[in-house]
Design a protein around this motif. Sequence first.
Motif, PDB file in Angstrom:
ATOM      1  N   GLY A 150       0.789  -1.225   0.000  1.00 12.96           N
ATOM      2  CA  GLY A 150       0.000   0.000   0.000  1.00 12.96           C
ATOM      3  C   GLY A 150       0.821   1.275   0.000  1.00 12.96           C
ATOM      4  N   GLU A 151       2.150   1.145   0.076  1.00 12.87           N
ATOM      5  CA  GLU A 151       3.038   2.313   0.064  1.00 12.87           C
ATOM      6  C   GLU A 151       3.862   2.308  -1.216  1.00 12.87           C
ATOM      7  OE1 GLU A 151       6.826   3.955   2.703  1.00 12.87           O
ATOM      8  OE2 GLU A 151       5.151   2.949   3.701  1.00 12.87           O
ATOM      9  N   LYS A 152       4.058   3.471  -1.817  1.00 11.09           N
ATOM     10  CA  LYS A 152       4.847   3.539  -3.043  1.00 11.09           C
ATOM     11  C   LYS A 152       6.311   3.224  -2.751  1.00 11.09           C
ATOM     12  CE  LYS A 152       2.002   6.885  -5.572  1.00 11.09           C
ATOM     13  NZ  LYS A 152       1.972   8.206  -6.237  1.00 11.09           N
ATOM     14  N   PRO A 153       6.960   2.451  -3.631  1.00 12.81           N
ATOM     15  CA  PRO A 153       8.376   2.141  -3.411  1.00 12.81           C
ATOM     16  C   PRO A 153       9.249   3.374  -3.575  1.00 12.81           C
ATOM     17  CG  PRO A 153       7.661   1.351  -5.559  1.00 12.81           C
ATOM     18  CD  PRO A 153       6.427   1.823  -4.859  1.00 12.81           C
ATOM     19  N   MET A 154      10.409   3.349  -2.951  1.00 12.86           N
ATOM     20  CA  MET A 154      11.355   4.451  -3.052  1.00 12.86           C
ATOM     21  C   MET A 154      12.004   4.467  -4.428  1.00 12.86           C
ATOM     22  SD  MET A 154      13.241   4.396   0.694  1.00 12.86           S
ATOM     23  CE  MET A 154      14.320   5.761   0.217  1.00 12.86           C
ATOM     24  N   VAL A 155      12.338   5.660  -4.894  1.00 10.79           N
ATOM     25  CA  VAL A 155      13.077   5.832  -6.140  1.00 10.79           C
ATOM     26  C   VAL A 155      14.252   6.781  -5.879  1.00 10.79           C
ATOM     27  CG1 VAL A 155      11.192   5.308  -7.726  1.00 10.79           C
ATOM     28  CG2 VAL A 155      11.457   7.639  -6.853  1.00 10.79           C
ATOM     29  N   MET A 156      14.972   7.124  -6.926  1.00 13.13           N
ATOM     30  CA  MET A 156      16.193   7.929  -6.825  1.00 13.13           C
ATOM     31  C   MET A 156      17.212   7.234  -5.922  1.00 13.13           C
ATOM     32  SD  MET A 156      16.170  10.516  -8.849  1.00 13.13           S
ATOM     33  CE  MET A 156      17.526  11.475  -8.218  1.00 13.13           C
ATOM     34  N   GLN A 157      17.302   5.909  -6.065  1.00 10.33           N
ATOM     35  CA  GLN A 157      18.206   5.106  -5.260  1.00 10.33           C
ATOM     36  C   GLN A 157      19.338   4.556  -6.115  1.00 10.33           C
ATOM     37  OE1 GLN A 157      17.502   4.655  -1.701  1.00 10.33           O
ATOM     38  NE2 GLN A 157      16.280   6.383  -2.421  1.00 10.33           N
ATOM     39  N   SER A 158      20.567   4.687  -5.627  1.00  5.33           N
ATOM     40  CA  SER A 158      21.710   4.048  -6.277  1.00  5.33           C
ATOM     41  C   SER A 158      21.887   2.651  -5.700  1.00  5.33           C
ATOM     42  CB  SER A 158      22.983   4.862  -6.034  1.00  5.33           C
ATOM     43  OG  SER A 158      23.375   4.766  -4.662  1.00  5.33           O
ATOM     44  N   TRP A 159      22.776   1.861  -6.318  1.00 10.18           N
ATOM     45  CA  TRP A 159      23.066   0.544  -5.738  1.00 10.18           C
ATOM     46  C   TRP A 159      23.673   0.712  -4.348  1.00 10.18           C
ATOM     47  CZ3 TRP A 159      27.041  -2.049  -3.537  1.00 10.18           C
ATOM     48  CH2 TRP A 159      26.866  -3.432  -3.326  1.00 10.18           C
ATOM     49  N   TYR A 160      24.494   1.735  -4.174  1.00 12.93           N
ATOM     50  CA  TYR A 160      25.098   1.972  -2.862  1.00 12.93           C
ATOM     51  C   TYR A 160      24.041   2.336  -1.826  1.00 12.93           C
ATOM     52  CZ  TYR A 160      29.613   1.971  -5.260  1.00 12.93           C
ATOM     53  OH  TYR A 160      30.707   1.600  -5.993  1.00 12.93           O
ATOM     54  N   ASP A 161      23.030   3.103  -2.225  1.00 11.97           N
ATOM     55  CA  ASP A 161      21.918   3.395  -1.314  1.00 11.97           C
ATOM     56  C   ASP A 161      21.212   2.105  -0.908  1.00 11.97           C
ATOM     57  OD1 ASP A 161      22.331   6.170  -1.540  1.00 11.97           O
ATOM     58  OD2 ASP A 161      21.032   6.297  -3.312  1.00 11.97           O
ATOM     59  N   ALA A 162      20.971   1.247  -1.906  1.00 11.73           N
ATOM     60  CA  ALA A 162      20.300  -0.024  -1.643  1.00 11.73           C
ATOM     61  C   ALA A 162      21.124  -0.888  -0.692  1.00 11.73           C
ATOM     62  CB  ALA A 162      20.052  -0.764  -2.963  1.00 11.73           C
ATOM     63  N   ASP A 163      22.415  -0.950  -0.935  1.00 10.78           N
ATOM     64  CA  ASP A 163      23.305  -1.755  -0.090  1.00 10.78           C
ATOM     65  C   ASP A 163      23.277  -1.260   1.355  1.00 10.78           C
ATOM     66  OD1 ASP A 163      25.524  -3.716   0.298  1.00 10.78           O
ATOM     67  OD2 ASP A 163      26.696  -1.907   0.668  1.00 10.78           O
ATOM     68  N   LYS A 164      23.324   0.043   1.549  1.00 10.39           N
ATOM     69  CA  LYS A 164      23.299   0.614   2.896  1.00 10.39           C
ATOM     70  C   LYS A 164      21.979   0.326   3.596  1.00 10.39           C
ATOM     71  CE  LYS A 164      23.880   5.007   5.359  1.00 10.39           C
ATOM     72  NZ  LYS A 164      24.152   6.467   5.206  1.00 10.39           N
ATOM     73  N   ALA A 165      20.868   0.503   2.869  1.00 11.08           N
ATOM     74  CA  ALA A 165      19.549   0.288   3.470  1.00 11.08           C
ATOM     75  C   ALA A 165      19.332  -1.174   3.842  1.00 11.08           C
ATOM     76  CB  ALA A 165      18.465   0.758   2.505  1.00 11.08           C
TER      77      ALA A 165
END
Length: 241
Positions: free
Chosen positions: A84-99
């Motif tokens: 029910g929540e929109k996925p995040m965008v403007m994410q780099s692979w490094y952002d994804a790895d950190k999260a």
Amino acid sequence: PAPAPSDAMPLAIALAPTPPTPPCAEGMVLVDGDYCDDVEEKCINERPKPHVGCLEYAAPTVCIGKQTHMRFCMDKYEFPNTEGEKPMVMQSWYDADKACRALQKRVCRSHEWTLACEGPDRLPYPYGYVRDSKACHIDEHGPMIDEKRFYSVDQDKEIARIDRREPSGARPGCGSPYGVYDLPGNVDEWTTNETGVPDHGTLKGGNWGEWRNACRPHTNGHAAWFRYYQLGFRCCTDAEP
């Protein structure tokens, strides 16, 4: 009067079987199957030009390569993995790895993403052999991006203008055979590169537009630091024994 406690009761409690540990954490789905590194997919109905891709594949898909057994857990939805929540965008692979690391998870590997999408029958699309823009959020005609405005102080306004994301789980027909949702379409997903290209991630699934939007195709052309208006991700972990 209530009966006196039985001397055997503590022993019975001690001998009670311990409930098994779930293979995956809450919000994650178990994917357990054989990944094939090379398949034969025969297109019997090409998409009309100038579009690329296939409208319908012949069944079944045939594995002509090496099979590798995989067992792992994957987020049911795109990050932040909330129905029910929109996925995040403007994410780099490094952002994804950190999260993902912050949640004791990792960015899904590209072959894991493919297996989760295809299922045991290696379907070209998670819902079958025929491309369906109603099942998953794909093939939408959105406005063209204004690159000059995007790379300016008005970036947020430009993203809001062109954004076509839907809330995670909005399309029940976009579930894979393993129960993972929104793999093709909605947002393009970073995965960990397994092709040997240094400092790169692999993008899987395409976004809401008219792109690859299938299980096998991928893009390796962007460095891991790259961010864009439609780039997101999801997380994986190894499954409990």
